[in-house]
Design an enzyme around this catalytic site. Structure first.
Site, PDB file in Angstrom:
ATOM      1  N   MET A 176       0.844  -1.193   0.000  1.00 38.94           N
ATOM      2  CA  MET A 176       0.000   0.000   0.000  1.00 38.94           C
ATOM      3  C   MET A 176       0.884   1.249   0.000  1.00 38.94           C
ATOM      4  O   MET A 176       0.410   2.346   0.317  1.00 38.94           O
ATOM      5  CB  MET A 176      -0.940  -0.010   1.206  1.00 38.94           C
ATOM      6  CG  MET A 176      -1.903  -1.207   1.166  1.00 38.94           C
ATOM      7  SD  MET A 176      -3.441  -0.964   2.073  1.00 38.94           S
ATOM      8  CE  MET A 176      -2.827  -0.684   3.704  1.00 38.94           C
ATOM      9  N   HIS A 207       8.869   1.111   3.796  1.00 41.93           N
ATOM     10  CA  HIS A 207       9.957   1.126   4.778  1.00 41.93           C
ATOM     11  C   HIS A 207      10.888  -0.039   4.459  1.00 41.93           C
ATOM     12  O   HIS A 207      10.654  -0.796   3.487  1.00 41.93           O
ATOM     13  CB  HIS A 207       9.401   1.065   6.203  1.00 41.93           C
ATOM     14  CG  HIS A 207       8.423  -0.056   6.412  1.00 41.93           C
ATOM     15  ND1 HIS A 207       8.803  -1.385   6.401  1.00 41.93           N
ATOM     16  CD2 HIS A 207       7.078  -0.052   6.613  1.00 41.93           C
ATOM     17  CE1 HIS A 207       7.743  -2.140   6.609  1.00 41.93           C
ATOM     18  NE2 HIS A 207       6.679  -1.363   6.731  1.00 41.93           N
ATOM     19  N   HIS A 212       9.453  -3.494   3.584  1.00 44.02           N
ATOM     20  CA  HIS A 212       9.013  -3.692   2.194  1.00 44.02           C
ATOM     21  C   HIS A 212      10.214  -3.911   1.268  1.00 44.02           C
ATOM     22  O   HIS A 212      10.163  -4.724   0.352  1.00 44.02           O
ATOM     23  CB  HIS A 212       8.264  -2.446   1.689  1.00 44.02           C
ATOM     24  CG  HIS A 212       6.975  -2.152   2.369  1.00 44.02           C
ATOM     25  ND1 HIS A 212       6.796  -1.057   3.189  1.00 44.02           N
ATOM     26  CD2 HIS A 212       5.785  -2.793   2.350  1.00 44.02           C
ATOM     27  CE1 HIS A 212       5.548  -1.035   3.627  1.00 44.02           C
ATOM     28  NE2 HIS A 212       4.912  -2.077   3.152  1.00 44.02           N
ATOM     29  N   ASP A 223       2.502  -9.442   8.972  1.00 43.74           N
ATOM     30  CA  ASP A 223       1.047  -9.637   8.857  1.00 43.74           C
ATOM     31  C   ASP A 223       0.798 -11.144   8.810  1.00 43.74           C
ATOM     32  O   ASP A 223       0.464 -11.707   7.769  1.00 43.74           O
ATOM     33  CB  ASP A 223       0.541  -8.928   7.605  1.00 43.74           C
ATOM     34  CG  ASP A 223       0.750  -7.431   7.704  1.00 43.74           C
ATOM     35  OD1 ASP A 223       0.182  -6.796   8.595  1.00 43.74           O
ATOM     36  OD2 ASP A 223       1.540  -6.895   6.900  1.00 43.74           O
ATOM     37  N   GLN A 241      -2.638 -12.453   7.781  1.00 48.23           N
ATOM     38  CA  GLN A 241      -2.845 -12.141   6.363  1.00 48.23           C
ATOM     39  C   GLN A 241      -2.117 -13.157   5.483  1.00 48.23           C
ATOM     40  O   GLN A 241      -2.667 -13.669   4.509  1.00 48.23           O
ATOM     41  CB  GLN A 241      -2.347 -10.721   6.067  1.00 48.23           C
ATOM     42  CG  GLN A 241      -2.274 -10.376   4.582  1.00 48.23           C
ATOM     43  CD  GLN A 241      -1.921  -8.933   4.338  1.00 48.23           C
ATOM     44  OE1 GLN A 241      -2.769  -8.054   4.475  1.00 48.23           O
ATOM     45  NE2 GLN A 241      -0.686  -8.656   3.947  1.00 48.23           N
TER      46      GLN A 241
HETATM   47  O1  PAF Z   1      -0.194  -5.876   3.555  1.00 50.21           O
HETATM   48  C1  PAF Z   1      -0.623  -4.934   2.855  1.00 50.21           C
HETATM   49  O2  PAF Z   1       0.035  -3.907   2.660  1.00 50.21           O
HETATM   50  C2  PAF Z   1      -1.998  -5.052   2.198  1.00 50.21           C
HETATM   51  O3  PAF Z   1      -2.889  -5.731   3.017  1.00 50.21           O
HETATM   52  C3  PAF Z   1      -1.933  -5.687   0.793  1.00 50.21           C
HETATM   53  C4  PAF Z   1      -1.467  -7.132   0.847  1.00 50.21           C
HETATM   54  C5  PAF Z   1      -1.014  -4.885  -0.104  1.00 50.21           C
HETATM   55  C6  PAF Z   1      -3.326  -5.694   0.157  1.00 50.21           C
HETATM   56  O4  PAF Z   1      -3.832  -4.397   0.043  1.00 50.21           O
END
Ligand code: PAF
Length: 289
Positions: free
Chosen positions: A26, A30, A33, A152, A155
């Site tokens: 998104m 940082h 990522h 996450d 997720q």
């Molecule tokens: O982890 C994230 O930044 C978001 O949940 C993702 C996987 C990009 C989906 O919008």
């Protein structure tokens, strides 16, 4: 590195490539990522990152409008990390009509922990990830890779399950959490913290470690399942109270079985997970233990 905004332009840019390695983000990137992107460069024949703040995964009271949009700085960092293609669609590029078809993850996995406190969150995540996969991977002929952070944790588990149940031809790769020197997990939302809150924020990873240390002997004992559950509940309550006494508001601080994030039993592999608010900033973190 090229930056494209539409699905057609992305597909055109990826036409010559058989094996994309994809990092969905998104933005407001940082070093965590950047680790994912660097790892992605070792996997496929082209590295793709998306930058899209996905309205579908934000509740109306959450920070969708204020979530930092830093495209130029993000692109500089992505280029330096070896990314080849950035997909940065606008909302109307990705959702030209309202996205009424959605991916509904199972309640047992998606309505607990994050999903309990953020209803609909994982539907929003799965829907956008499924759509981004269609955009990035549709023409690929070789192995396809998607790289996510273990920060996450839930997720990552939801997405692994989605990929498996839909038989998507994508290898999901998890990368370890990048921590600051004091142990705070890097997060785009750390930028919301004041200097004082930033100092305090390390208490979250310390609380996770302390709970893990306290829970391990319980899970290594020969106690009956009901006694294990009771002992863990008491430890979790004490851990939440200790954190909240420092000024946090804790949604959960809990020990779970790694396999399905349910209450663990003796012998299970464990993960501790937490979500807690410091001022207006909600932070999440986890540790396998
Ligand atoms: O982890 C994230 O930044 C978001 O949940 C993702 C996987 C990009 C989906 O919008």
């Amino acid at each position: 590195m090229i930056v494209v905004h539409t699905i057609d332009a992305l597909r055109e840019a990826l036409t010559p490539h058989a094996s994309p390695a994809f990092v969905p983000t998104m933005g407001n990137l940082h070093n965590g990522h950047i680790d994912l992107v660097r790892h992605a460069t070792t996997l496929g024949d082209v590295t793709v990152a998306s930058i899209f703040v996905n309205r579908l995964q934000f509740a109306p009271h959450e920070d969708f409008d204020t979530y930092p949009r830093t495209l130029a700085a993000d692109c500089e960092r992505l280029a330096a990390a070896g990314c080849n293609v950035v997909f940065a669609p606008s909302e109307t590029d990705l959702y030209p009509v309202p996205q009424t078809f959605k991916v509904q993850p199972p309640t047992a996995l998606a309505d607990i922990l994050e999903g309990h406190f953020r209803p609909g969150f994982f539907t929003g995540v799965c829907t956008v990830v499924m759509k981004l996969f269609q955009c990035v991977f549709a023409q690929a002929k070789g192995p396809r890779y998607a790289v996510f952070g273990q920060k996450d944790y839930q997720q990552l588990m939801v997405i692994r399950n989605m990929v498996k149940q839909f038989a998507l031809p994508v290898s999901v790769v998890g990368c370890p959490t990048h921590r600051a020197e004091d142990g705070l997990a890097l997060s785009s939302r750390n930028g919301y913290l004041s200097a004082e809150q930033r100092q305090e924020a390390v208490a979250l990873s310390r609380a996770l470690r302390a709970l893990a240390d306290a829970a391990r002997p319980v899970l290594a004992s020969s106690a009956a399942p009901a006694d294990v559950a009771r002992a863990l509940a008491a430890l979790e309550l004490a851990a939440c109270q200790a954190l909240d006494a420092r000024g946090w508001q804790t949604d959960y601080l809990t020990v779970r079985r790694r396999a399905d994030l349910q209450t663990p039993q003796v012998g299970d592999e464990l993960v501790v997970l937490a979500a807690s608010r410091l001022g207006n900033t909600r932070l999440i973190d986890n540790m396998e233990c």
